[in-house]
Design a protein around this motif. Sequence first.
Motif, mmCIF file in Angstrom:
data_model
loop_
_atom_site.group_PDB
_atom_site.id
_atom_site.type_symbol
_atom_site.label_atom_id
_atom_site.label_comp_id
_atom_site.label_asym_id
_atom_site.label_seq_id
_atom_site.Cartn_x
_atom_site.Cartn_y
_atom_site.Cartn_z
ATOM 1 N N SER A 138 -3.550 -4.035 -16.143
ATOM 2 C CA SER A 138 -3.809 -4.653 -14.853
ATOM 3 C C SER A 138 -2.939 -4.024 -13.770
ATOM 4 O O SER A 138 -3.396 -3.768 -12.650
ATOM 5 C CB SER A 138 -3.541 -6.155 -14.933
ATOM 6 N N ALA A 139 -1.647 -3.738 -14.100
ATOM 7 C CA ALA A 139 -0.747 -3.131 -13.126
ATOM 8 C C ALA A 139 -1.207 -1.724 -12.767
ATOM 9 O O ALA A 139 -1.150 -1.312 -11.600
ATOM 10 C CB ALA A 139 0.675 -3.102 -13.676
ATOM 11 N N ALA A 140 -1.698 -0.965 -13.769
ATOM 12 C CA ALA A 140 -2.185 0.394 -13.499
ATOM 13 C C ALA A 140 -3.423 0.362 -12.610
ATOM 14 O O ALA A 140 -3.560 1.178 -11.682
ATOM 15 C CB ALA A 140 -2.484 1.098 -14.821
ATOM 16 N N ALA A 141 -4.320 -0.603 -12.866
ATOM 17 C CA ALA A 141 -5.516 -0.721 -12.034
ATOM 18 C C ALA A 141 -5.155 -1.104 -10.607
ATOM 19 O O ALA A 141 -5.749 -0.608 -9.644
ATOM 20 C CB ALA A 141 -6.477 -1.746 -12.633
ATOM 21 N N ALA A 142 -4.158 -1.995 -10.459
ATOM 22 C CA ALA A 142 -3.724 -2.394 -9.125
ATOM 23 C C ALA A 142 -3.101 -1.218 -8.384
ATOM 24 O O ALA A 142 -3.346 -1.019 -7.191
ATOM 25 C CB ALA A 142 -2.724 -3.550 -9.228
ATOM 26 N N ARG A 143 -2.312 -0.410 -9.093
ATOM 27 C CA ARG A 143 -1.697 0.756 -8.443
ATOM 28 C C ARG A 143 -2.763 1.751 -7.980
ATOM 29 O O ARG A 143 -2.699 2.291 -6.877
ATOM 30 C CB ARG A 143 -0.731 1.439 -9.403
ATOM 31 N N ASP A 144 -3.756 1.985 -8.828
ATOM 32 C CA ASP A 144 -4.807 2.942 -8.461
ATOM 33 C C ASP A 144 -5.615 2.454 -7.266
ATOM 34 O O ASP A 144 -6.200 3.265 -6.535
ATOM 35 C CB ASP A 144 -5.735 3.182 -9.657
ATOM 36 N N ALA A 145 -5.683 1.116 -7.064
ATOM 37 C CA ALA A 145 -6.462 0.579 -5.949
ATOM 38 C C ALA A 145 -5.719 0.674 -4.627
ATOM 39 O O ALA A 145 -6.326 0.576 -3.554
ATOM 40 C CB ALA A 145 -6.835 -0.875 -6.226
ATOM 41 N N LEU A 146 -4.373 0.856 -4.658
ATOM 42 C CA LEU A 146 -3.610 0.985 -3.429
ATOM 43 C C LEU A 146 -4.051 2.212 -2.635
ATOM 44 O O LEU A 146 -4.385 3.244 -3.204
ATOM 45 C CB LEU A 146 -2.117 1.118 -3.747
ATOM 46 N N LYS A 147 -4.017 2.074 -1.330
ATOM 47 C CA LYS A 147 -4.249 3.228 -0.457
ATOM 48 C C LYS A 147 -2.901 3.649 0.114
ATOM 49 O O LYS A 147 -2.110 2.801 0.532
ATOM 50 C CB LYS A 147 -5.210 2.870 0.678
ATOM 51 N N VAL A 148 -2.632 4.944 0.127
ATOM 52 C CA VAL A 148 -1.346 5.456 0.584
ATOM 53 C C VAL A 148 -1.575 6.548 1.617
ATOM 54 O O VAL A 148 -2.547 7.314 1.534
ATOM 55 C CB VAL A 148 -0.498 5.979 -0.605
ATOM 56 N N ARG A 149 -0.696 6.607 2.594
ATOM 57 C CA ARG A 149 -0.819 7.625 3.636
ATOM 58 C C ARG A 149 -0.198 8.931 3.153
ATOM 59 O O ARG A 149 0.936 8.955 2.670
ATOM 60 C CB ARG A 149 -0.118 7.155 4.904
ATOM 61 N N LEU A 150 -0.937 10.024 3.296
ATOM 62 C CA LEU A 150 -0.470 11.332 2.839
ATOM 63 C C LEU A 150 0.530 11.925 3.826
ATOM 64 O O LEU A 150 0.359 11.796 5.043
ATOM 65 C CB LEU A 150 -1.652 12.293 2.693
ATOM 66 N N PRO A 151 1.563 12.586 3.316
ATOM 67 C CA PRO A 151 2.500 13.270 4.207
ATOM 68 C C PRO A 151 1.932 14.607 4.660
ATOM 69 O O PRO A 151 1.048 15.181 4.024
ATOM 70 C CB PRO A 151 3.727 13.477 3.320
#
Length: 467
Positions: free
Chosen positions: A392-405
Amino acid sequence: RVLYQSFRSSRCGYCNDETAVTAWMVGYSVPVGLYQELMNHGWQRLGTAFSVCSMPATCCPQYASRTDVTRFQLTASQRRTLRRVLRFVGGRCGPKPDKLSAAELDAEALAEAELSLAAAGPPDSRKARHLRWRRRLDRLRQRAASAESPDAELSRLLAESAARRLRRRQRNSAHSLADYARAFARLDPGRFQVRWLSPDSRELQDSLHDEYACYLTYQQSVHRDVDFDWSFRHFCDVMVSTCLAAERATGRGTYHVQYWLGDRLLGVDIVDVLADSASSMYFFYNPELLRLSPGSFSALHLLSRLSTWHLSFPQGPPMRYLYLGCYVPGNRKLAYKSGLRPFQLLCPETRRWFDFDTVCRGLLLANAGSKYARFAPPAADPAAAAALEASSAAAARDALKVRLPGPSGGLVQPKFVAVRDLPDGAFGRSTAAALDLLGQLAELVGPDAARQLAVVLEVALLLQGGG
């Protein structure tokens, strides 16, 4: 959109040690649904930032707490608090219960009289209440025996006895929270007034310096915080600024609940009204009112107002919960919260809510020597539960959106990408650290909130191993 910073040590506001370990994220226009998800995972708002403590590492365990608005019941101690405040603000009239008319009283008495015979119980019962009823019936039968119609006379005597009990019960009836709310509403607004003000209202801007003066006096007298930032700007940053996106049509948003006695500000409760709940973010008051139990009084006022919130804003659902901030076992300043029953605490491991009186109190005592207490029972299959939690934690992490540097390490691309779609080496030599931080954040906020977050990571801090 949030800016996430990982766990780091700071000074604890409860024991003043430098051992409070807290994660922070700064929010920008957070919708009410996301805010409520964060509350259900132990996050607390302060200004435009949210924080959550690391229970295994921090000095004072801080349990998220709430009470059920729909099932709240006043205690005798809380009634005394309301009476003290009512007397203090000049409302000596107090609440008056609705009285039964003579006809209603007679009907109630006859109905109760019919139950009197059954109340005596079976003839062989030795229960104290059955014995008392039998003795009472024996006395009434002796009085009715000399009448022309003993049965009719007994019925009349039973009805008279029941009417006396009803009058006594009505006279001594316990007042409800609604009774006290009506008593406060009858007060002269020039004498005592409660104002619910939004941060952008003109009335709040005009009274900000009154709030600031009350806030300074509170910090100096109650918390005795000598290293505190006393500036007006800091006060506005942490008390006035908010990241909650307001929905004024449904009454959702941040409010400053001000308690005024004439032209004197008694206290301020900063409240976030969410989808079907509300959160008391911070409460400060004039220290001269400490004997009136101002924390309890403000919480009782919020419960009374939230119970009728849907009448003012029928577009939204009724209010279900009032979140009360953190609860620290053994802290006397926060002890009043446990009296707002049904009081619940959040399990720091499973993120589920448990009743304080039936579950949490005993476990807190049993684990007094430990860093914190787990309220959920142990899993039947620990290995399977751990595997499910990791998945569940891995699925939640993959669903996060992150801003690229950007190529130079600065944040120059206004583009957010789901973690599952990140290119290899997206953060250069800090990619592994970035993924670890994103996994940590996903675990702290849960899968539902993770799908709504767009995360900004500070690359300069990633290079230092921070967040």
